[in-house]
Scaffold this motif. Structure first.
Motif, PDB file in Angstrom:
ATOM      1  N   THR A 150       0.869  -1.172   0.000  1.00 56.16           N
ATOM      2  CA  THR A 150       0.000   0.000   0.000  1.00 56.16           C
ATOM      3  C   THR A 150       0.906   1.223   0.000  1.00 56.16           C
ATOM      4  OG1 THR A 150      -0.075   0.283   2.415  1.00 56.16           O
ATOM      5  CG2 THR A 150      -1.711  -1.204   1.439  1.00 56.16           C
ATOM      6  N   CYS A 151       0.311   2.408  -0.167  1.00 58.26           N
ATOM      7  CA  CYS A 151       1.126   3.625  -0.092  1.00 58.26           C
ATOM      8  C   CYS A 151       1.697   3.805   1.306  1.00 58.26           C
ATOM      9  CB  CYS A 151       0.299   4.837  -0.495  1.00 58.26           C
ATOM     10  SG  CYS A 151      -1.133   5.145   0.555  1.00 58.26           S
ATOM     11  N   GLN A 152       1.024   3.226   2.324  1.00 53.16           N
ATOM     12  CA  GLN A 152       1.548   3.316   3.691  1.00 53.16           C
ATOM     13  C   GLN A 152       2.976   2.811   3.775  1.00 53.16           C
ATOM     14  OE1 GLN A 152      -0.707   2.554   7.471  1.00 53.16           O
ATOM     15  NE2 GLN A 152      -2.200   1.693   6.055  1.00 53.16           N
ATOM     16  N   SER A 153       3.268   1.718   3.052  1.00 54.56           N
ATOM     17  CA  SER A 153       4.612   1.145   3.095  1.00 54.56           C
ATOM     18  C   SER A 153       5.470   1.574   1.916  1.00 54.56           C
ATOM     19  CB  SER A 153       4.519  -0.390   3.118  1.00 54.56           C
ATOM     20  OG  SER A 153       3.811  -0.872   1.984  1.00 54.56           O
ATOM     21  N   GLY A 154       4.849   1.870   0.782  1.00 60.30           N
ATOM     22  CA  GLY A 154       5.622   2.212  -0.406  1.00 60.30           C
ATOM     23  C   GLY A 154       6.452   3.465  -0.238  1.00 60.30           C
ATOM     24  N   ILE A 155       5.857   4.520   0.286  1.00 56.80           N
ATOM     25  CA  ILE A 155       6.572   5.780   0.445  1.00 56.80           C
ATOM     26  C   ILE A 155       7.715   5.649   1.455  1.00 56.80           C
ATOM     27  CG2 ILE A 155       6.343   8.181   1.192  1.00 56.80           C
ATOM     28  CD1 ILE A 155       3.501   8.123   0.023  1.00 56.80           C
ATOM     29  N   PRO A 156       7.490   5.086   2.652  1.00 55.45           N
ATOM     30  CA  PRO A 156       8.598   4.952   3.608  1.00 55.45           C
ATOM     31  C   PRO A 156       9.737   4.064   3.104  1.00 55.45           C
ATOM     32  CG  PRO A 156       6.497   4.709   4.730  1.00 55.45           C
ATOM     33  CD  PRO A 156       6.203   4.690   3.261  1.00 55.45           C
ATOM     34  N   THR A 157       9.425   2.983   2.366  1.00 52.19           N
ATOM     35  CA  THR A 157      10.507   2.137   1.867  1.00 52.19           C
ATOM     36  C   THR A 157      11.370   2.883   0.864  1.00 52.19           C
ATOM     37  OG1 THR A 157       9.031   1.176   0.175  1.00 52.19           O
ATOM     38  CG2 THR A 157       9.281  -0.036   2.251  1.00 52.19           C
ATOM     39  N   GLY A 158      10.745   3.703   0.019  1.00 51.33           N
ATOM     40  CA  GLY A 158      11.527   4.492  -0.928  1.00 51.33           C
ATOM     41  C   GLY A 158      12.434   5.481  -0.230  1.00 51.33           C
ATOM     42  N   ALA A 159      11.893   6.179   0.778  1.00 53.21           N
ATOM     43  CA  ALA A 159      12.702   7.146   1.522  1.00 53.21           C
ATOM     44  C   ALA A 159      13.832   6.453   2.269  1.00 53.21           C
ATOM     45  CB  ALA A 159      11.802   7.913   2.495  1.00 53.21           C
ATOM     46  N   TYR A 160      13.518   5.287   2.874  1.00 55.60           N
ATOM     47  CA  TYR A 160      14.550   4.555   3.608  1.00 55.60           C
ATOM     48  C   TYR A 160      15.667   4.089   2.679  1.00 55.60           C
ATOM     49  CZ  TYR A 160      17.025   0.873   6.017  1.00 55.60           C
ATOM     50  OH  TYR A 160      18.028   0.097   6.556  1.00 55.60           O
ATOM     51  N   ALA A 161      15.317   3.537   1.513  1.00 52.81           N
ATOM     52  CA  ALA A 161      16.333   3.031   0.588  1.00 52.81           C
ATOM     53  C   ALA A 161      17.280   4.142   0.168  1.00 52.81           C
ATOM     54  CB  ALA A 161      15.661   2.409  -0.637  1.00 52.81           C
ATOM     55  N   ALA A 162      16.748   5.338  -0.097  1.00 55.84           N
ATOM     56  CA  ALA A 162      17.605   6.470  -0.464  1.00 55.84           C
ATOM     57  C   ALA A 162      18.575   6.805   0.668  1.00 55.84           C
ATOM     58  CB  ALA A 162      16.745   7.679  -0.819  1.00 55.84           C
TER      59      ALA A 162
END
Length: 316
Positions: A150-162
């Motif tokens: 979901t967007c709940q997890s998609g956005i934080p995973t992208g920020a974390y990976a960066a």
């Protein structure tokens, strides 16, 4: 002219989309026959009171619900559930969820049974550490289970990976990714909504919101990403700002194996070194299971009496 819309869903994220679409169509086009076809009861992921509110809202909007239905085909003039029945529909909204394309598997990366890239606790591919995976492309496990897309997890995973890539380029070791779900927001037209607040694993808590206040809540959440993106150009926003982290039980994120064993060993040492056979001291809120099978619950590290009653321990 009467129309009919059919939708089908199974997971919590897909059920939210299904209910939003059905309520929106029914409210915006009064007199339209809207039918929800679903494997499960709408709102099955919610608490009973929140689910009852959802049922009443759909009934008020004139939405018909048929649960226990598996859609096998979408036809030009309807849908075909398992069993061969044809349900006529002028418009069909089919909330089927996410499917991972075979790109990662074809490229030789280690993937799970759904084609998602297997990653370590810092979202690096376990077979190709130079590759990071985020969102629905990644099989991300936390202490409470596997993250669903979901967007709940998609956005934080992208920020974390960066941030993880940046940390490694600077010679630092990033901490494990941590995430926990917080809510299940469902719009019921433009004037009603229900927000079910959840535990980290997306199971419902007792608290939920209904009526007009959740509309403002959902609009604020849904409109947040563009604001956060513009803000991130000026200041680095850590992933913790973008999502919950799963609580104390998830403090090691996906790096659970060795850490869990270490915590278990530590608890066993605490039990064995307790000042007496009927007392032990553990950290706040912990629950331990001694060798004899009894359970000891303590708060703030205070010694407590160990309950050995077969009928269970009294609270407190």
């Amino acid at each position: 002219m009467s129309h009919s819309s059919a939708a089908e869903s199974s997971s919590s994220a897909r059920h939210s989309s299904l209910n939003v679409a059905a309520a929106e169509v029914a409210e915006q086009f009064p007199g339209t026959n809207v039918t929800v076809l679903s494997r499960d009861r709408p709102g099955w992921m919610m608490s009973e009171p929140a689910r009852a509110y959802l049922d009443r809202a759909l009934e008020r909007l004139g939405v018909r619900v048929r649960s226990g239905v598996e859609i096998t085909k979408v036809l030009p003039d309807g849908v075909e559930p398992a069993g061969g029945e044809i349900v006529p529909a002028a418009s069909v909204v089919w909330t089927t969820g996410f499917h991972v394309p075979p790109l990662a598997a074809d490229a030789g990366l280690a993937v799970d049974e759904r084609g998602r890239i297997r990653v370590d606790a810092t979202l690096r591919s376990v077979s190709h550490p130079e590759v990071y995976a985020v969102g629905v492309a990644a099989a991300i496990r936390q202490s409470w289970g596997m993250i669903h897309g979901t967007c709940q997890s998609g956005i934080p995973t992208g920020a974390y990976a960066a941030d993880a890539i940046d940390a490694r380029l600077r010679g630092r070791t990033p901490k494990p990714f941590r995430f926990g779900c917080i809510h299940q927001p469902v719009s019921l037209g433009r004037r009603d909504a229900v927000i079910q607040f959840t535990r980290a694993d997306d199971t419902p808590r007792r608290f939920y919101l209904t009526g007009r206040l959740p509309i403002l809540y959902k609009q604020t959440v849904s409109s947040g990403p563009p604001h956060f993106f513009r803000m991130s150009k000026r200041v680095n926003l850590p992933p913790a700002v973008l999502s919950a982290r799963g609580g104390r039980a998830n403090r090691n994120g996906g790096a659970q194996g060795g850490h869990r064993a270490a915590r278990t060993s530590r608890r066993q040492r605490i039990v064995s070194s307790a000042p007496g056979p009927a007392a032990s001291a553990v950290s706040s809120g912990s629950t331990i299971s001694p060798v004899d099978g009894s359970t000891t619950r303590a708060s703030s590290g205070r010694p407590v009496r160990r309950c050995t009653s077969s009928s269970g321990c009294p609270s407190g």
